[in-house]
Scaffold this motif. Structure first.
Motif, PDB file in Angstrom:
ATOM      1  N   VAL A  53       0.849  -1.189   0.000  1.00  0.00           N
ATOM      2  CA  VAL A  53       0.000   0.000   0.000  1.00  0.00           C
ATOM      3  C   VAL A  53       0.888   1.243   0.000  1.00  0.00           C
ATOM      4  O   VAL A  53       1.838   1.342   0.782  1.00  0.00           O
ATOM      5  CB  VAL A  53      -0.945   0.013   1.226  1.00  0.00           C
ATOM      6  N   LEU A  54       0.548   2.200  -0.867  1.00  0.00           N
ATOM      7  CA  LEU A  54       1.285   3.444  -0.960  1.00  0.00           C
ATOM      8  C   LEU A  54       0.359   4.594  -0.559  1.00  0.00           C
ATOM      9  O   LEU A  54      -0.762   4.685  -1.059  1.00  0.00           O
ATOM     10  CB  LEU A  54       1.800   3.663  -2.382  1.00  0.00           C
ATOM     11  N   TYR A  55       0.825   5.421   0.367  1.00  0.00           N
ATOM     12  CA  TYR A  55       0.089   6.579   0.853  1.00  0.00           C
ATOM     13  C   TYR A  55       0.789   7.824   0.312  1.00  0.00           C
ATOM     14  O   TYR A  55       2.008   7.959   0.488  1.00  0.00           O
ATOM     15  CB  TYR A  55       0.106   6.631   2.385  1.00  0.00           C
ATOM     16  N   ASP A 103       6.477   2.083 -12.500  1.00  0.00           N
ATOM     17  CA  ASP A 103       5.600   1.671 -13.602  1.00  0.00           C
ATOM     18  C   ASP A 103       4.160   1.695 -13.091  1.00  0.00           C
ATOM     19  O   ASP A 103       3.822   0.965 -12.161  1.00  0.00           O
ATOM     20  CB  ASP A 103       5.997   0.256 -14.046  1.00  0.00           C
ATOM     21  N   LEU A 104       3.333   2.522 -13.711  1.00  0.00           N
ATOM     22  CA  LEU A 104       1.952   2.648 -13.245  1.00  0.00           C
ATOM     23  C   LEU A 104       1.128   1.380 -13.458  1.00  0.00           C
ATOM     24  O   LEU A 104       0.047   1.245 -12.889  1.00  0.00           O
ATOM     25  CB  LEU A 104       1.277   3.850 -13.909  1.00  0.00           C
ATOM     26  N   SER A 105       1.645   0.439 -14.233  1.00  0.00           N
ATOM     27  CA  SER A 105       0.954  -0.844 -14.405  1.00  0.00           C
ATOM     28  C   SER A 105       0.973  -1.668 -13.125  1.00  0.00           C
ATOM     29  O   SER A 105       0.245  -2.651 -13.003  1.00  0.00           O
ATOM     30  CB  SER A 105       1.586  -1.643 -15.549  1.00  0.00           C
ATOM     31  N   LYS A 106       1.777  -1.264 -12.154  1.00  0.00           N
ATOM     32  CA  LYS A 106       1.841  -1.955 -10.868  1.00  0.00           C
ATOM     33  C   LYS A 106       0.683  -1.584  -9.941  1.00  0.00           C
ATOM     34  O   LYS A 106       0.545  -2.138  -8.861  1.00  0.00           O
ATOM     35  CB  LYS A 106       3.169  -1.661 -10.171  1.00  0.00           C
ATOM     36  N   VAL A 107      -0.140  -0.617 -10.368  1.00  0.00           N
ATOM     37  CA  VAL A 107      -1.285  -0.205  -9.549  1.00  0.00           C
ATOM     38  C   VAL A 107      -2.348  -1.295  -9.623  1.00  0.00           C
ATOM     39  O   VAL A 107      -2.818  -1.656 -10.697  1.00  0.00           O
ATOM     40  CB  VAL A 107      -1.860   1.144 -10.034  1.00  0.00           C
ATOM     41  N   LYS A 108      -2.714  -1.806  -8.460  1.00  0.00           N
ATOM     42  CA  LYS A 108      -3.792  -2.788  -8.381  1.00  0.00           C
ATOM     43  C   LYS A 108      -5.134  -2.087  -8.222  1.00  0.00           C
ATOM     44  O   LYS A 108      -6.147  -2.518  -8.781  1.00  0.00           O
ATOM     45  CB  LYS A 108      -3.547  -3.742  -7.213  1.00  0.00           C
ATOM     46  N   VAL A 169      -3.114   3.933  -2.433  1.00  0.00           N
ATOM     47  CA  VAL A 169      -3.062   3.074  -3.602  1.00  0.00           C
ATOM     48  C   VAL A 169      -2.591   1.683  -3.214  1.00  0.00           C
ATOM     49  O   VAL A 169      -1.572   1.534  -2.536  1.00  0.00           O
ATOM     50  CB  VAL A 169      -2.099   3.657  -4.664  1.00  0.00           C
ATOM     51  N   GLU A 170      -3.338   0.657  -3.640  1.00  0.00           N
ATOM     52  CA  GLU A 170      -2.890  -0.721  -3.464  1.00  0.00           C
ATOM     53  C   GLU A 170      -2.066  -1.098  -4.686  1.00  0.00           C
ATOM     54  O   GLU A 170      -2.455  -0.842  -5.825  1.00  0.00           O
ATOM     55  CB  GLU A 170      -4.082  -1.661  -3.328  1.00  0.00           C
ATOM     56  N   LEU A 171      -0.915  -1.748  -4.438  1.00  0.00           N
ATOM     57  CA  LEU A 171      -0.007  -2.143  -5.511  1.00  0.00           C
ATOM     58  C   LEU A 171      -0.011  -3.656  -5.689  1.00  0.00           C
ATOM     59  O   LEU A 171      -0.288  -4.399  -4.745  1.00  0.00           O
ATOM     60  CB  LEU A 171       1.409  -1.674  -5.180  1.00  0.00           C
ATOM     61  N   GLU A 172       0.285  -4.075  -6.899  1.00  0.00           N
ATOM     62  CA  GLU A 172       0.442  -5.504  -7.157  1.00  0.00           C
ATOM     63  C   GLU A 172       1.605  -6.012  -6.313  1.00  0.00           C
ATOM     64  O   GLU A 172       2.570  -5.303  -6.067  1.00  0.00           O
ATOM     65  CB  GLU A 172       0.739  -5.763  -8.650  1.00  0.00           C
ATOM     66  N   ASN A 173       1.525  -7.255  -5.873  1.00  0.00           N
ATOM     67  CA  ASN A 173       2.619  -7.850  -5.080  1.00  0.00           C
ATOM     68  C   ASN A 173       3.836  -8.096  -5.909  1.00  0.00           C
ATOM     69  O   ASN A 173       3.873  -8.317  -7.032  1.00  0.00           O
ATOM     70  CB  ASN A 173       2.153  -9.161  -4.438  1.00  0.00           C
TER      71      ASN A 173
END
Length: 173
Positions: A53-55, A103-108, A169-173
């Motif tokens: 998680v990114l704040y 990489d914004l594709s890592k945004v879950k 933001v939740e990120l892919e693992n």
């Protein structure tokens, strides 16, 4: 009939290509570029990552040219100008997010957003202003961009900026 079928196939294949674009490609297709990231203006950091998680800290509407959108909704700014300021702030947040994760594709998922709108006491359209941000997130991330949101009016923001937004933001693992 055959021409309609060919047109339908073309439109479907075009949609698939656009649906497969990366978030960065979608930003470019929308006609936007990510602004350069800036240093914090006080004793804090722009983001903190805890697990996946990114704040983010609050960001304001600073354009790629370094100009801050200032003003007060209901007095010196219209709802449309506020909407644009929220979208500009969204681009700032996306630039910080890209710096943080590469990489914004890592945004879950965009999970939660808090928007503070600099406005008069009688202004009540904070949600319409914040749609500038929310519409951008959905355009860039699709379903992953839909989020829980608070839109709050305030009497002042740092340096007179029109809006301040933070997100989780939740990120892919």
């Amino acid at each position: 009939m055959r021409m309609s079928f060919i047109l339908l196939v073309f439109l479907f294949s075009s949609f698939r290509v656009s649906a497969q674009q990366t978030p960065e490609e979608k930003i470019a297709a929308l006609g936007f570029t990510l602004p350069p990231t800036t240093a914090p203006i006080a004793n804090y950091v722009k983001w903190v990552k805890v697990g996946n998680v990114l704040y983010t800290s609050g960001h304001g509407p600073t354009s790629a040219q370094g100009e801050t959108i200032k003003g007060k909704l209901g007095a010196t700014l219209t709802i449309e100008q506020g909407y644009d300021a929220a979208r500009v702030t969204g681009l700032q947040l996306l630039a910080t997010l890209k710096t943080a994760i590469g990489d914004l594709s890592k945004v879950k998922r965009i999970v939660k957003v808090l928007g503070l709108v600099n406005c008069t006491d009688s202004f009540g359209d904070q949600p319409k202003v914040m749609n500038g941000f929310s519409d951008l997130m959905v355009a860039v991330f699709g379903e992953k961009g839909k989020h829980a949101r608070s839109a709050v009016g305030t009497n002042a923001l740092p340096n007179g900026m029109a809006i301040e937004i933070e997100m989780i933001v939740e990120l892919e693992n």
